[in-house]
Structures are given as structure tokens and as C-alpha cells.
Design a protein around this motif. Structure first.
Motif, mmCIF file in Angstrom:
data_model
loop_
_atom_site.group_PDB
_atom_site.id
_atom_site.type_symbol
_atom_site.label_atom_id
_atom_site.label_comp_id
_atom_site.label_asym_id
_atom_site.label_seq_id
_atom_site.Cartn_x
_atom_site.Cartn_y
_atom_site.Cartn_z
ATOM 1 N N MET A 1 -1.823 17.665 -36.313
ATOM 2 C CA MET A 1 -1.433 16.290 -37.103
ATOM 3 C C MET A 1 -2.405 15.141 -36.504
ATOM 4 S SD MET A 1 2.187 14.971 -37.920
ATOM 5 C CE MET A 1 2.985 15.723 -36.564
ATOM 6 N N ARG A 2 -2.705 14.406 -37.431
ATOM 7 C CA ARG A 2 -3.416 13.226 -36.821
ATOM 8 C C ARG A 2 -2.555 11.870 -37.108
ATOM 9 N NH1 ARG A 2 -7.017 16.935 -38.180
ATOM 10 N NH2 ARG A 2 -8.170 17.638 -36.488
ATOM 11 N N LEU A 3 -2.151 11.226 -36.311
ATOM 12 C CA LEU A 3 -1.325 10.191 -36.680
ATOM 13 C C LEU A 3 -1.396 8.960 -36.016
ATOM 14 C CD1 LEU A 3 1.988 10.131 -37.600
ATOM 15 C CD2 LEU A 3 2.567 10.836 -35.417
ATOM 16 N N VAL A 4 -1.070 7.917 -36.588
ATOM 17 C CA VAL A 4 -1.369 6.313 -36.452
ATOM 18 C C VAL A 4 0.415 5.922 -36.036
ATOM 19 C CG1 VAL A 4 -1.933 4.221 -36.610
ATOM 20 C CG2 VAL A 4 -3.711 5.952 -36.623
ATOM 21 N N ILE A 5 0.433 5.232 -34.913
ATOM 22 C CA ILE A 5 1.983 4.434 -34.998
ATOM 23 C C ILE A 5 1.759 3.147 -34.942
ATOM 24 C CG2 ILE A 5 3.998 4.505 -33.991
ATOM 25 C CD1 ILE A 5 3.807 7.145 -33.034
ATOM 26 N N LEU A 6 2.128 2.474 -35.827
ATOM 27 C CA LEU A 6 2.026 0.732 -35.751
ATOM 28 C C LEU A 6 3.500 0.059 -35.628
ATOM 29 C CD1 LEU A 6 0.407 0.258 -39.467
ATOM 30 C CD2 LEU A 6 -0.766 0.322 -37.057
ATOM 31 N N GLY A 7 3.608 -0.866 -35.146
ATOM 32 C CA GLY A 7 4.729 -1.620 -35.052
ATOM 33 C C GLY A 7 4.392 -2.919 -34.058
ATOM 34 N N PRO A 8 5.331 -3.788 -34.110
ATOM 35 C CA PRO A 8 5.283 -5.116 -33.409
ATOM 36 C C PRO A 8 5.295 -4.366 -31.721
ATOM 37 C CG PRO A 8 7.285 -5.073 -34.243
ATOM 38 C CD PRO A 8 6.747 -3.909 -34.837
ATOM 39 N N PRO A 9 4.948 -5.311 -30.988
ATOM 40 C CA PRO A 9 5.009 -5.353 -29.315
ATOM 41 C C PRO A 9 6.706 -4.824 -28.999
ATOM 42 C CG PRO A 9 4.020 -7.436 -29.768
ATOM 43 C CD PRO A 9 4.428 -6.885 -31.156
ATOM 44 N N GLY A 10 6.689 -3.696 -28.358
ATOM 45 C CA GLY A 10 8.081 -3.605 -27.890
ATOM 46 C C GLY A 10 9.019 -2.730 -28.793
ATOM 47 N N ALA A 11 8.155 -2.118 -29.862
ATOM 48 C CA ALA A 11 9.052 -1.590 -31.018
ATOM 49 C C ALA A 11 9.472 -0.243 -30.587
ATOM 50 C CB ALA A 11 8.308 -1.509 -32.437
ATOM 51 N N GLY A 12 8.776 0.285 -29.627
ATOM 52 C CA GLY A 12 9.092 1.517 -29.182
ATOM 53 C C GLY A 12 8.004 2.578 -29.542
ATOM 54 N N LYS A 13 6.806 1.978 -29.786
ATOM 55 C CA LYS A 13 5.822 2.966 -30.118
ATOM 56 C C LYS A 13 5.514 3.915 -28.993
ATOM 57 C CE LYS A 13 2.924 -0.326 -30.738
ATOM 58 N NZ LYS A 13 3.811 -1.556 -30.349
ATOM 59 N N GLY A 14 5.216 3.566 -27.793
ATOM 60 C CA GLY A 14 4.803 4.242 -26.537
ATOM 61 C C GLY A 14 6.144 5.388 -26.526
ATOM 62 N N THR A 15 7.692 5.034 -26.381
ATOM 63 C CA THR A 15 8.718 5.806 -26.472
ATOM 64 C C THR A 15 8.562 6.737 -27.141
ATOM 65 O OG1 THR A 15 9.815 3.881 -25.559
ATOM 66 C CG2 THR A 15 11.049 5.591 -26.183
ATOM 67 N N GLN A 16 8.667 6.663 -28.371
ATOM 68 C CA GLN A 16 8.524 7.598 -29.524
ATOM 69 C C GLN A 16 7.291 8.438 -29.589
ATOM 70 O OE1 GLN A 16 11.234 8.450 -31.452
ATOM 71 N NE2 GLN A 16 12.105 6.551 -30.786
ATOM 72 N N ALA A 17 6.126 8.054 -29.338
ATOM 73 C CA ALA A 17 4.859 8.872 -29.375
ATOM 74 C C ALA A 17 5.148 9.740 -28.404
ATOM 75 C CB ALA A 17 3.754 7.806 -28.831
ATOM 76 N N GLU A 18 5.400 9.580 -27.025
ATOM 77 C CA GLU A 18 5.695 10.267 -25.901
ATOM 78 C C GLU A 18 6.625 11.677 -26.459
ATOM 79 O OE1 GLU A 18 4.285 9.160 -22.968
ATOM 80 O OE2 GLU A 18 4.439 11.423 -22.550
ATOM 81 N N ARG A 19 7.597 11.339 -27.037
ATOM 82 C CA ARG A 19 8.464 12.617 -27.818
ATOM 83 C C ARG A 19 7.833 13.425 -28.449
ATOM 84 N NH1 ARG A 19 11.336 9.080 -25.004
ATOM 85 N NH2 ARG A 19 13.054 9.293 -24.001
ATOM 86 N N LEU A 20 7.156 12.461 -29.636
ATOM 87 C CA LEU A 20 6.309 13.353 -30.749
ATOM 88 C C LEU A 20 5.454 14.306 -30.219
ATOM 89 C CD1 LEU A 20 6.116 10.285 -33.167
ATOM 90 C CD2 LEU A 20 7.559 12.245 -33.584
ATOM 91 N N SER A 21 4.601 13.657 -29.094
ATOM 92 C CA SER A 21 3.568 14.419 -28.488
ATOM 93 C C SER A 21 4.223 15.963 -28.020
ATOM 94 C CB SER A 21 3.048 13.514 -27.284
ATOM 95 O OG SER A 21 2.383 14.514 -26.661
#
Ligand code: B4P
Length: 181
Positions: A1-21
Motif C-alpha cells: 500500500m502506498r499512502l499519504v497522510i494529510l492534516g494540520p500540524p499536531g493532527a496526529g499524523k505521526g502517531t497514526q502513521a507509526e501504528r499503521l506502519s
């Protein structure tokens, strides 16, 4: 899967990306983390990036795109990746499209996290990273509105919108429910 995560700063992109990874077994590629690693190591790229990050501005696209292009050539990104914090402008999105075309690949999904401004400010102030002062946060929100939010129109109907208010597990449940479709 090739995925892009968008969202405002502090939206939790890094937090969720870690778990999705972890869940999907594909690497989490965060431009913010790559810049912070360069800053810790004192590389010329880190020295350059720090000036912009400390002010809440975007690091110039040329260096950002070169860094992502190079990261994507690593073997772990061959069968998929989660891009967190990239692209952050329409010119970066054009560059990503070029990189993917060169690789003969396409994005499978663009996920956008929707969170009210008050919530992200609260989360960032609680996190307290070096660039999480009120003044810098305000500038990052402005930069997001001017340069990053237009990506929602750029990707149009391809975007999967996810309500990112709630616990980390609740948000993860919503994202995976959408992706597993
Ligand atoms: P990033 O590192 O991408 O940081 P961010 O957008 O602030 O954070 P993110 O959305 O990942 O939030 P997190 O999970 O940490 O960017 C930093 C800077 O790097 C930019 O300002 C820019 O200067 C530069 N940069 C990066 N990419 C660039 C690019 N492509 N081009 C140019 N410049 C670029 O979550 C935030 C906090 O909330 C955490 O403390 C977390 O624990 C908490 N949290 C998360 N989910 C939660 C939940 N559900 N409930 C409660 N708290 C939650």
C-alpha cells in the motif's frame, strides 16, 4: 500500500502513521522526523532545515523533495510506504507524482485527518516539542491553511476524510476501517 497522510500540524499524523506502519508492515516516512534526525546529527541539511522549522515555515521544497526521493530508494519502500507530512504543498505533490511515475507506481490512498484548531493546539502544547511554542504553532497553522490545505482540492475525490478527534485507538479504528475497504 502506498499512502499519504494529510492534516494540520499536531493532527496526529505521526502517531497514526507509526501504528499503521506496524499493522501493514510498510515503512513510516515522516519528513519531520527525517529533518529532526538531520538536526540531531548536525548535517548541513539539518542546519538548513532548523532555520525554517524553528519559525514554523516549510523547509524549501527542493531539499525536501530530494530527501524524500532518496529515502524512497531504500529497499524497505519497494512494496509500499506511508508518507507522513509530505507533500505539504501542491508543488511537492507534483514532485511526488513525478517520482511515482518514474517508479511506475501510483498512490493507493490519501487520508486527511480532520481536527478542530483548538484540539491540535492543545495536543501540541502538551507535546512541547521545540517548535511547539504558541507563536510558532500559530504560524504553522497559517502556513497549513495557505500552502497545505489546497492539497485537499488537488487530490479531490481521491481523499479519504477521517475524523481525528478521539483517542488514538478510536482514530486508528476509523482509519483502518476505511483503508481495509
Ligand atoms: P511534523 O514533524 O510533520 O509535525 P506535525 O505536523 O506538528 O505533527 P503530527 O501531525 O505528526 O502530530 P503528532 O502525531 O506528533 O512537521 C514539523 C515541521 O517540519 C513543519 O512545521 C515544517 O517546518 C517541517 N516539515 C515537515 N515536512 C515538511 C515538508 N514536506 N515540507 C516542508 N517542511 C516540512 O501528534 C501531535 C501530538 O498529539 C502528540 O503529542 C501526540 O501524542 C498527540 N496525539 C496524537 N493523537 C492524539 C489523540 N488521538 N488524542 C490525544 N492526543 C493525541
Amino acid at each position: 500500500m502506498r499512502l499519504v497522510i494529510l492534516g494540520p500540524p499536531g493532527a496526529g499524523k505521526g502517531t497514526q502513521a507509526e501504528r499503521l506502519s506496524e499493522k501493514y508492515g510498510i515503512p513510516h516516512i515522516s519528513t519531520g522526523d527525517l529533518f529532526r534526525a538531520n538536526i540531531s546529527e548536525g548535517t548541513p541539511l539539518g542546519v538548513e532545515a532548523k532555520k525554517y522549522m524553528d519559525a514554523g515555515e516549510l523547509v524549501p521544497s527542493k531539499v525536501t523533495v530530494d530527501m524524500v526521493r532518496s529515502r524512497l530508494t531504500e529497499p524497505d519502500a519497494k512494496n509500499g510506504f506511508i508518507l507522513d507530512g509530505f507533500p505539504r504543498s501542491t508543488d511537492q505533490a507534483d514532485s511526488l507524482a513525478e517520482i511515482l511515475t518514474e517508479r511506475g507506481e501510483k498512490l493507493d490512498a490519501v487520508v486527511s485527518f480532520e481536527v478542530p484548531e483548538d484540539t491540535v493546539v492543545e495536543r501540541m502544547l502538551a507535546r512541547g516539542r521545540a517548535d511547539d511554542t504558541e507563536e510558532v504553532i500559530r504560524n504553522r497553522m497559517q502556513v497549513y491553511a495557505n500552502q497545505t490545505a489546497p492539497l485537499l482540492e488537488y487530490y479531490g475525490d481521491f481523499v479519504t476524510h477521517v475524523d481525528a478527534v478521539g483517542t488514538v485507538d478510536e482514530v486508528l479504528g476509523r482509519v483502518t476501517a476505511q483503508l481495509d475497504k
